[in-house]
Scaffold this motif. Structure first.
Motif, PDB file in Angstrom:
ATOM      1  N   ARG A   1       0.920  -1.164  -0.053  1.00  0.00           N
ATOM      2  CA  ARG A   1       0.197  -0.017  -0.121  1.00  0.00           C
ATOM      3  C   ARG A   1       1.004   1.218   0.087  1.00  0.00           C
ATOM      4  O   ARG A   1       1.945   1.254   0.718  1.00  0.00           O
ATOM      5  N   VAL A   2       0.445   2.207  -0.865  1.00  0.00           N
ATOM      6  CA  VAL A   2       1.404   3.283  -0.941  1.00  0.00           C
ATOM      7  C   VAL A   2       0.273   4.834  -0.549  1.00  0.00           C
ATOM      8  O   VAL A   2      -0.870   4.615  -0.973  1.00  0.00           O
ATOM      9  N   CYS A   3       1.110   5.587  -0.324  1.00  0.00           N
ATOM     10  CA  CYS A   3       0.240   6.986  -0.219  1.00  0.00           C
ATOM     11  C   CYS A   3      -0.114   7.757  -1.652  1.00  0.00           C
ATOM     12  O   CYS A   3       0.904   7.753  -2.492  1.00  0.00           O
ATOM     13  N   LYS A   4      -1.438   8.064  -1.736  1.00  0.00           N
ATOM     14  CA  LYS A   4      -1.638   8.813  -3.120  1.00  0.00           C
ATOM     15  C   LYS A   4      -0.680  10.151  -3.258  1.00  0.00           C
ATOM     16  O   LYS A   4      -0.695  10.708  -4.520  1.00  0.00           O
ATOM     17  N   HIS A   5      -0.445  10.882  -2.113  1.00  0.00           N
ATOM     18  CA  HIS A   5       0.016  12.331  -2.087  1.00  0.00           C
ATOM     19  C   HIS A   5       1.507  12.260  -2.192  1.00  0.00           C
ATOM     20  O   HIS A   5       1.993  12.658  -3.023  1.00  0.00           O
ATOM     21  N   CYS A   6       2.177  11.212  -1.574  1.00  0.00           N
ATOM     22  CA  CYS A   6       3.774  11.577  -1.420  1.00  0.00           C
ATOM     23  C   CYS A   6       4.322  10.169  -2.003  1.00  0.00           C
ATOM     24  O   CYS A   6       5.570  10.241  -2.104  1.00  0.00           O
ATOM     25  N   GLY A   7       3.731   8.974  -2.363  1.00  0.00           N
ATOM     26  CA  GLY A   7       4.174   7.659  -2.674  1.00  0.00           C
ATOM     27  C   GLY A   7       4.797   6.932  -1.586  1.00  0.00           C
ATOM     28  O   GLY A   7       5.483   5.917  -2.194  1.00  0.00           O
TER      29      GLY A   7
END
Length: 105
Positions: free
Chosen positions: A96-102
Motif C-alpha cells: 500500500r502506498v500514499c496517493k500524495h507522497c508515494g
C-alpha cells in the motif's frame, strides 16, 4: 459476504464524519464482515457493568464502540495527510502506498 477493506489493524486513521469528526486514533480491531473498525478513544459509549468477581469494579465504564469503515480515512505516516490507498508491486509483493507522497504505508 466478505468486503475487501483497505484499513488494517494498527493503522492511524482520521474520522471524516459524525460526532468525532476531525479526531485521529489507532485502529484496534477490524471486522470486514460487517465493514466496521474499532478506533482507540473514538466513538466512546457508556457501559453499565456489574462486578462479576470479588474485587472487580462495577459502575459506568467508557468503552470504544465499532464504527463504519467508510467514516474513517487512513493517515499517511510520512506526509501526515489523509489519503486513500494505492497499491504498487515492489519486489513481487503488493504494498500500500500514499496517493500524495508515494511513501509505503
Amino acid at each position: 459476504m466478505m468486503n475487501k477493506m483497505s484499513i488494517k489493524k494498527g493503522d492511524t486513521v482520521a474520522v471524516i464524519t459524525g460526532k468525532d469528526k476531525g479526531q485521529r486514533g489507532k485502529v484496534l480491531s477490524v471486522n470486514p464482515k460487517e465493514g466496521k473498525v474499532v478506533v482507540e478513544k473514538i466513538n466512546l459509549v457508556s457501559r453499565h457493568t456489574r462486578p462479576r468477581k470479588q474485587g472487580e469494579e462495577g459502575g459506568i465504564l467508557q468503552k470504544e464502540a465499532p464504527l463504519y469503515a467508510c467514516k474513517v480515512m487512513r493517515v499517511c505516516p510520512k506526509c501526515d495527510k489523509t489519503t486513500r490507498a494505492a497499491s504498487k508491486i515492489v519486489d513481487g509483493k503488493k504494498v500500500r502506498v500514499c496517493k500524495h507522497c508515494g511513501a509505503e504505508i
